[in-house]
Write a protein that holds these residues in place. Structure first.
Motif, PDB file in Angstrom:
ATOM      1  N   UNK A   1      -6.135  13.154   7.258  1.00 16.25           N
ATOM      2  CA  UNK A   1      -7.632  13.506   8.051  1.00 16.25           C
ATOM      3  C   UNK A   1      -7.237  14.191   9.699  1.00 16.25           C
ATOM      4  N   UNK A   2      -7.011  15.832   9.970  1.00 18.72           N
ATOM      5  CA  UNK A   2      -7.546  15.924  10.897  1.00 18.72           C
ATOM      6  C   UNK A   2      -7.676  15.182  11.666  1.00 18.72           C
ATOM      7  N   UNK A   3      -7.424  15.627  13.347  1.00 24.72           N
ATOM      8  CA  UNK A   3      -8.083  14.369  14.399  1.00 24.72           C
ATOM      9  C   UNK A   3      -9.010  15.210  15.180  1.00 24.72           C
TER      10      UNK A   3
ATOM     11  N   UNK B   1       0.731  -0.958  -0.097  1.00 26.42           N
ATOM     12  CA  UNK B   1      -0.105   0.151   0.090  1.00 26.42           C
ATOM     13  C   UNK B   1       0.847   1.747  -0.327  1.00 26.42           C
ATOM     14  N   UNK B   2       0.708   1.700  -0.629  1.00 27.02           N
ATOM     15  CA  UNK B   2       0.976   3.239  -0.586  1.00 27.02           C
ATOM     16  C   UNK B   2       0.624   4.393   0.140  1.00 27.02           C
ATOM     17  N   UNK B   3       2.130   5.095   0.278  1.00 27.25           N
ATOM     18  CA  UNK B   3       2.029   6.033   1.886  1.00 27.25           C
ATOM     19  C   UNK B   3       1.332   7.180   1.637  1.00 27.25           C
ATOM     20  N   UNK B   4       0.609   7.584   2.794  1.00 23.60           N
ATOM     21  CA  UNK B   4      -0.537   8.735   2.986  1.00 23.60           C
ATOM     22  C   UNK B   4       0.464  10.017   1.976  1.00 23.60           C
ATOM     23  N   UNK B   5      -0.079  10.856   1.462  1.00 27.77           N
ATOM     24  CA  UNK B   5       0.845  12.006   1.434  1.00 27.77           C
ATOM     25  C   UNK B   5       0.702  12.530   2.867  1.00 27.77           C
ATOM     26  N   UNK B   6       0.753  13.579   3.787  1.00 25.36           N
ATOM     27  CA  UNK B   6       0.997  14.368   4.672  1.00 25.36           C
ATOM     28  C   UNK B   6      -0.219  15.401   4.280  1.00 25.36           C
TER      29      UNK B   6
END
Length: 99
Positions: free
Chosen positions: A77-79, A68-73
């Motif tokens: 999603x914000x907490x 799985x590709x890493x999620x771009x920063x």
């Protein structure tokens, strides 16, 4: 405590007994590390689910062994910490809130 009581009674512990204790301690240490890792992993998934930031499809793909590709920063999603926590209408204040 049991080791201390044994030392007080016997005076010395045979080398074979010490090696047995060390061997059991090493095994127990590895078990503690495994339990700690598992607890941390479950807690991380639960908190992400609780905050509604868990991507269940991505988790399933990772657990299935897919790459799985890493999620771009920029897409993380914000907490949900900015959201007001749920407070039932009939909640009594805690003792610390009343003083």
């Amino acid at each position: 405590m049991a080791l201390t009581a044994t030392l007080a009674t016997i005076g010395t512990i045979p080398a074979a007994g010490i090696m047995l204790i060390f061997g059991i301690d090493k095994f127990m240490s590895e078990c503690r590390a495994l339990v700690n890792f598992t607890g941390n992993a479950v807690a991380t998934l639960f908190i992400a689910w609780w905050d509604r930031t868990l991507d269940a499809d991505r988790v399933r793909r990772v657990f299935a062994g897919e790459v799985v590709e890493p999620i771009p920063v920029s897409e993380v999603p914000a907490p949900a910490a900015a959201v007001e926590p749920f407070q039932p209408a009939d909640r009594r204040p805690a003792y610390s809130e009343s003083i």
